[in-house]
Design a protein around this motif. Structure first.
Motif, PDB file in Angstrom:
ATOM      1  N   ILE A  77      70.959  66.209 -15.651  1.00  8.77           N
ATOM      2  CA  ILE A  77      71.325  65.476 -14.439  1.00  8.77           C
ATOM      3  C   ILE A  77      71.935  66.509 -13.495  1.00  8.77           C
ATOM      4  CG2 ILE A  77      72.702  63.583 -13.470  1.00  8.77           C
ATOM      5  CD1 ILE A  77      70.594  62.639 -15.496  1.00  8.77           C
ATOM      6  N   ASP A  78      71.078  67.113 -12.677  1.00  9.99           N
ATOM      7  CA  ASP A  78      71.519  68.224 -11.831  1.00  9.99           C
ATOM      8  C   ASP A  78      71.291  67.993 -10.338  1.00  9.99           C
ATOM      9  OD1 ASP A  78      68.766  68.413 -11.709  1.00  9.99           O
ATOM     10  OD2 ASP A  78      68.652  70.471 -12.461  1.00  9.99           O
ATOM     11  N   GLY A  79      70.740  66.838  -9.980  1.00 12.48           N
ATOM     12  CA  GLY A  79      70.508  66.554  -8.572  1.00 12.48           C
ATOM     13  C   GLY A  79      69.304  67.261  -7.988  1.00 12.48           C
ATOM     14  N   GLN A  80      68.451  67.795  -8.844  1.00 15.88           N
ATOM     15  CA  GLN A  80      67.237  68.488  -8.409  1.00 15.88           C
ATOM     16  C   GLN A  80      66.044  67.736  -8.992  1.00 15.88           C
ATOM     17  OE1 GLN A  80      67.466  71.308  -6.336  1.00 15.88           O
ATOM     18  NE2 GLN A  80      69.602  70.692  -6.347  1.00 15.88           N
ATOM     19  N   LEU A  81      65.341  66.979  -8.150  1.00 18.84           N
ATOM     20  CA  LEU A  81      64.189  66.219  -8.640  1.00 18.84           C
ATOM     21  C   LEU A  81      63.000  67.158  -8.805  1.00 18.84           C
ATOM     22  CD1 LEU A  81      64.513  62.948  -6.507  1.00 18.84           C
ATOM     23  CD2 LEU A  81      65.404  63.427  -8.798  1.00 18.84           C
ATOM     24  N   GLY A  82      62.892  67.679 -10.000  1.00 18.62           N
ATOM     25  CA  GLY A  82      61.823  68.614 -10.332  1.00 18.62           C
ATOM     26  C   GLY A  82      60.711  67.912 -11.082  1.00 18.62           C
ATOM     27  N   THR A  83      59.875  68.692 -11.715  1.00 15.60           N
ATOM     28  CA  THR A  83      58.692  68.173 -12.394  1.00 15.60           C
ATOM     29  C   THR A  83      59.023  67.087 -13.412  1.00 15.60           C
ATOM     30  OG1 THR A  83      57.639  70.320 -12.090  1.00 15.60           O
ATOM     31  CG2 THR A  83      56.666  68.873 -13.734  1.00 15.60           C
ATOM     32  N   ASN A  84      60.037  67.314 -14.238  1.00 18.84           N
ATOM     33  CA  ASN A  84      60.353  66.323 -15.272  1.00 18.84           C
ATOM     34  C   ASN A  84      60.900  65.034 -14.673  1.00 18.84           C
ATOM     35  OD1 ASN A  84      59.429  67.844 -17.434  1.00 18.84           O
ATOM     36  ND2 ASN A  84      61.366  68.939 -17.604  1.00 18.84           N
ATOM     37  N   SER A  85      61.670  65.135 -13.604  1.00 19.00           N
ATOM     38  CA  SER A  85      62.157  63.926 -12.917  1.00 19.00           C
ATOM     39  C   SER A  85      60.982  63.130 -12.376  1.00 19.00           C
ATOM     40  CB  SER A  85      63.083  64.299 -11.756  1.00 19.00           C
ATOM     41  OG  SER A  85      64.237  64.958 -12.203  1.00 19.00           O
ATOM     42  N   TRP A  86      60.034  63.835 -11.748  1.00 15.74           N
ATOM     43  CA  TRP A  86      58.894  63.142 -11.152  1.00 15.74           C
ATOM     44  C   TRP A  86      57.936  62.594 -12.206  1.00 15.74           C
ATOM     45  CZ3 TRP A  86      58.912  60.899  -6.739  1.00 15.74           C
ATOM     46  CH2 TRP A  86      59.813  61.328  -5.769  1.00 15.74           C
TER      47      TRP A  86
END
Length: 155
Positions: A77-86
């Motif tokens: 939970i780092d506030g960076q919507l990267g590949t895994n978040s998407w």
């Protein structure tokens, strides 16, 4: 004889200087040893794309919390919507909002279209379902994150 000795000493001195200079130059000017480079994949070199679509880090953290709670997001939970978040977002959109592409974490037009359908239904998005993450899409996404601080969205 004296001239011959003088010439011999001069030649010997010149050879000694030359030899000493060459010895020094041989170590100082030697080509560096070849460096073996490790082969790396493009994935290891290229940073993962971060696409927050206008969200602040705090808002993106809320989205990640919701994705972690319900859609198998396993990242930080780092506030960076990267590949895994998407990828997790695509799982949500696939189940509820008509996303039909592969779960690849790329925020392409089909991901945005499905997100726009979600945002239209609950968060006041009034624009077209066109797959373009313009200002209206971003504003609605921000509203979605603000309505549920702590991660209650995406249910």
């Amino acid at each position: 004889m004296r001239a011959l000795t003088k010439a011999l000493v001069s030649v010997t001195t010149a050879v000694g200087i030359a030899a000493g200079g060459l010895a020094t130059a041989g170590t100082a000017m030697a080509a560096p040893a070849q460096v073996k480079e490790q082969a790396v994949s493009a994935e290891a070199v290229a940073p993962l794309a971060v696409v927050n679509l206008g969200l602040s880090e705090a808002q993106a953290k809320d989205v990640q919390r919701a994705l972690k709670a319900r859609w198998r997001y396993t990242g930080v939970i780092d506030g960076q919507l990267g590949t895994n978040s998407w990828k997790a977002m695509q799982r949500f959109l696939e189940e509820h909002y008509g996303y039909t592409d592969s779960i690849d974490g790329i925020v392409g037009p089909n991901t945005v279209k499905a997100l726009q359908r979600y945002l239209k239904r609950f968060y006041g998005y009034t624009g077209p379902i066109d797959g373009v993450a313009g200002s209206g899409t971003k504003a609605a996404f921000k509203r979605a994150a603000d309505v549920c601080p702590g991660g209650c969205l995406l249910t």
